[in-house]
Scaffold this motif. Structure first.
Motif, PDB file in Angstrom:
ATOM      1  N   VAL A 120       0.835  -1.264   0.145  1.00  9.20           N
ATOM      2  CA  VAL A 120      -0.067   0.018  -0.010  1.00  9.20           C
ATOM      3  C   VAL A 120       0.812   1.212  -0.110  1.00  9.20           C
ATOM      4  CG1 VAL A 120      -1.733   1.332   1.366  1.00  9.20           C
ATOM      5  CG2 VAL A 120      -2.022  -1.010   1.137  1.00  9.20           C
ATOM      6  N   LEU A 121       1.937   1.228   0.837  1.00 12.48           N
ATOM      7  CA  LEU A 121       2.847   2.255   0.797  1.00 12.48           C
ATOM      8  C   LEU A 121       3.459   2.619  -0.588  1.00 12.48           C
ATOM      9  CD1 LEU A 121       4.447   1.922   4.385  1.00 12.48           C
ATOM     10  CD2 LEU A 121       2.743   3.610   3.803  1.00 12.48           C
ATOM     11  N   TYR A 122       4.003   1.629  -1.104  1.00 13.41           N
ATOM     12  CA  TYR A 122       4.484   1.651  -2.296  1.00 13.41           C
ATOM     13  C   TYR A 122       3.389   2.340  -3.352  1.00 13.41           C
ATOM     14  CZ  TYR A 122       9.105  -0.546  -1.486  1.00 13.41           C
ATOM     15  OH  TYR A 122      10.322  -1.090  -1.153  1.00 13.41           O
ATOM     16  N   PHE A 123       2.176   1.807  -3.468  1.00 15.10           N
ATOM     17  CA  PHE A 123       1.457   2.222  -4.299  1.00 15.10           C
ATOM     18  C   PHE A 123       1.228   3.713  -4.012  1.00 15.10           C
ATOM     19  CE2 PHE A 123      -3.237   3.272  -5.109  1.00 15.10           C
ATOM     20  CZ  PHE A 123      -3.305   3.097  -6.774  1.00 15.10           C
ATOM     21  N   VAL A 124       1.131   4.130  -2.783  1.00 15.55           N
ATOM     22  CA  VAL A 124       0.451   5.684  -2.434  1.00 15.55           C
ATOM     23  C   VAL A 124       1.889   6.468  -2.876  1.00 15.55           C
ATOM     24  CG1 VAL A 124       0.558   6.985  -0.464  1.00 15.55           C
ATOM     25  CG2 VAL A 124      -0.972   4.902  -0.538  1.00 15.55           C
ATOM     26  N   MET A 125       3.190   6.084  -2.703  1.00 10.91           N
ATOM     27  CA  MET A 125       4.353   6.679  -3.378  1.00 10.91           C
ATOM     28  C   MET A 125       4.016   6.903  -4.707  1.00 10.91           C
ATOM     29  SD  MET A 125       7.351   5.949  -0.597  1.00 10.91           S
ATOM     30  CE  MET A 125       7.186   4.389  -0.813  1.00 10.91           C
ATOM     31  N   THR A 126       4.178   5.648  -5.516  1.00  6.81           N
ATOM     32  CA  THR A 126       4.054   5.830  -7.013  1.00  6.81           C
ATOM     33  C   THR A 126       2.707   6.620  -7.388  1.00  6.81           C
ATOM     34  OG1 THR A 126       3.046   3.789  -6.986  1.00  6.81           O
ATOM     35  CG2 THR A 126       5.568   3.737  -7.023  1.00  6.81           C
ATOM     36  N   PHE A 127       1.623   6.304  -6.783  1.00 12.21           N
ATOM     37  CA  PHE A 127       0.545   7.120  -7.303  1.00 12.21           C
ATOM     38  C   PHE A 127       0.585   8.604  -7.082  1.00 12.21           C
ATOM     39  CE2 PHE A 127      -3.793   8.802  -6.982  1.00 12.21           C
ATOM     40  CZ  PHE A 127      -4.473   8.273  -8.144  1.00 12.21           C
ATOM     41  N   THR A 128       0.920   9.069  -6.090  1.00 11.63           N
ATOM     42  CA  THR A 128       1.330  10.516  -5.749  1.00 11.63           C
ATOM     43  C   THR A 128       2.119  11.173  -6.546  1.00 11.63           C
ATOM     44  OG1 THR A 128       0.775   9.914  -3.552  1.00 11.63           O
ATOM     45  CG2 THR A 128       1.688  11.921  -4.036  1.00 11.63           C
ATOM     46  N   ARG A 136       0.859  11.523 -10.162  1.00  7.15           N
ATOM     47  CA  ARG A 136      -0.360  12.616 -10.080  1.00  7.15           C
ATOM     48  C   ARG A 136       0.286  14.147 -10.383  1.00  7.15           C
ATOM     49  NH1 ARG A 136      -4.272  10.970 -12.554  1.00  7.15           N
ATOM     50  NH2 ARG A 136      -2.728   9.361 -13.224  1.00  7.15           N
TER      51      ARG A 136
END
Length: 259
Positions: A207-215, A218
């Motif tokens: 989840v943390l990796y996804f949040v970082m890459t998604f942010t 964007r």
């Protein structure tokens, strides 16, 4: 998977998760910036027009050969192997005791530089040759042409690819755990080893990796839109009224009549 275990793992180990995510972002940001600068420099060097003859032509061929070896080596080998060779190999062969964090930044930087050099070279080649000829016609050198004419266009064109490299670096920092860099994967492995809840622990890391890459994605998309400008812009030329010969004659006639 137990949701209660996920909540417990986060509540008990959030400082370690936060520290690991911070180190991951630090390495990926610095590595991407330095790698992009390396790529820009190599891209400019590899697009220097070759002289017809003389020592400069031989020197340029030697430099291009060395740069080609660097690019092919780091693009053709996994980063995890590069980390082992650079960190442990430098200690065994040359007695260099590198700091793990500095070694991680160095590895990511030179790896990114190899990929970015080809991206930059492709961006430079895509620029119309007429712009190079026009710059040379007014006496600009190759590097003056790059700085004033080509690179502003190239940077905009390669921005999506640069953002993609940044996202890749965020994920690829996980391989640096082989040299004991305390990034997110390393911290998660330590947490899972303490509580033996591997699935829940690495789910949090996922989840943390996804949040970082998604942010990051964007933010980069927003920067691209800002550089492109508004889609409904009106050219100043369309707002200006073009004066026809009839208008000029009518204006002159009115001016004479007023006199």
């Amino acid at each position: 998977m137990s949701f209660e275990w996920v909540v417990q793992i986060v509540s008990e180990n959030w400082p370690m998760f936060l520290r690991g995510a911070g180190v991951t972002l630090l390495i990926s940001i610095i590595g991407t910036i330095i790698g992009s600068l390396i790529g820009l420099l190599i891209g400019m060097i590899r697009t220097i027009p070759s002289p017809e003859r003389g020592p400069k032509k031989i020197l340029l061929k030697v430099v291009n050969a060395i740069l080609s070896i660097y690019i092919e080596f780091f693009r053709g080998t996994p980063m995890i192997v590069q980390a082992m060779v650079i960190y442990y190999g430098s200690a065994l062969a040359f007695g260099v005791d590198m700091d793990r964090l500095y070694a991680a930044v160095f590895i990511v930087s030179i790896n990114t530089g190899a990929y970015m050099s080809e991206i930059v070279r492709g961006g430079i080649v895509s620029i119309d040759k007429g712009q190079f000829e026009a710059a040379q016609a007014i006496g600009m050198t190759h590097f003056q042409t790059m700085y004033n004419v080509v690179l502003p266009q190239v940077i905009r064109n390669i921005l999506p690819a640069t953002g993609n490299e940044f996202v890749i670096n965020i994920k690829d920092t996980s391989v640096l755990n082989v040299i004991s860099v305390s990034e997110l994967f390393f911290q998660t492995k330590s947490i899972a080893g303490n509580n033996f809840r591997y699935f829940e622990s690495f789910f949090v890391a996922c989840v943390l990796y996804f949040v970082m890459t998604f942010t990051v994605t964007r933010i980069l998309r927003w920067i691209e839109r800002k550089i492109d400008g508004p889609e409904d812009y009106i050219l100043m030329a369309n707002q200006m009224q073009v004066e026809t010969p009839e208008d000029m004659a009518r204006r002159a006639q009115n001016h004479n009549g007023n006199r």
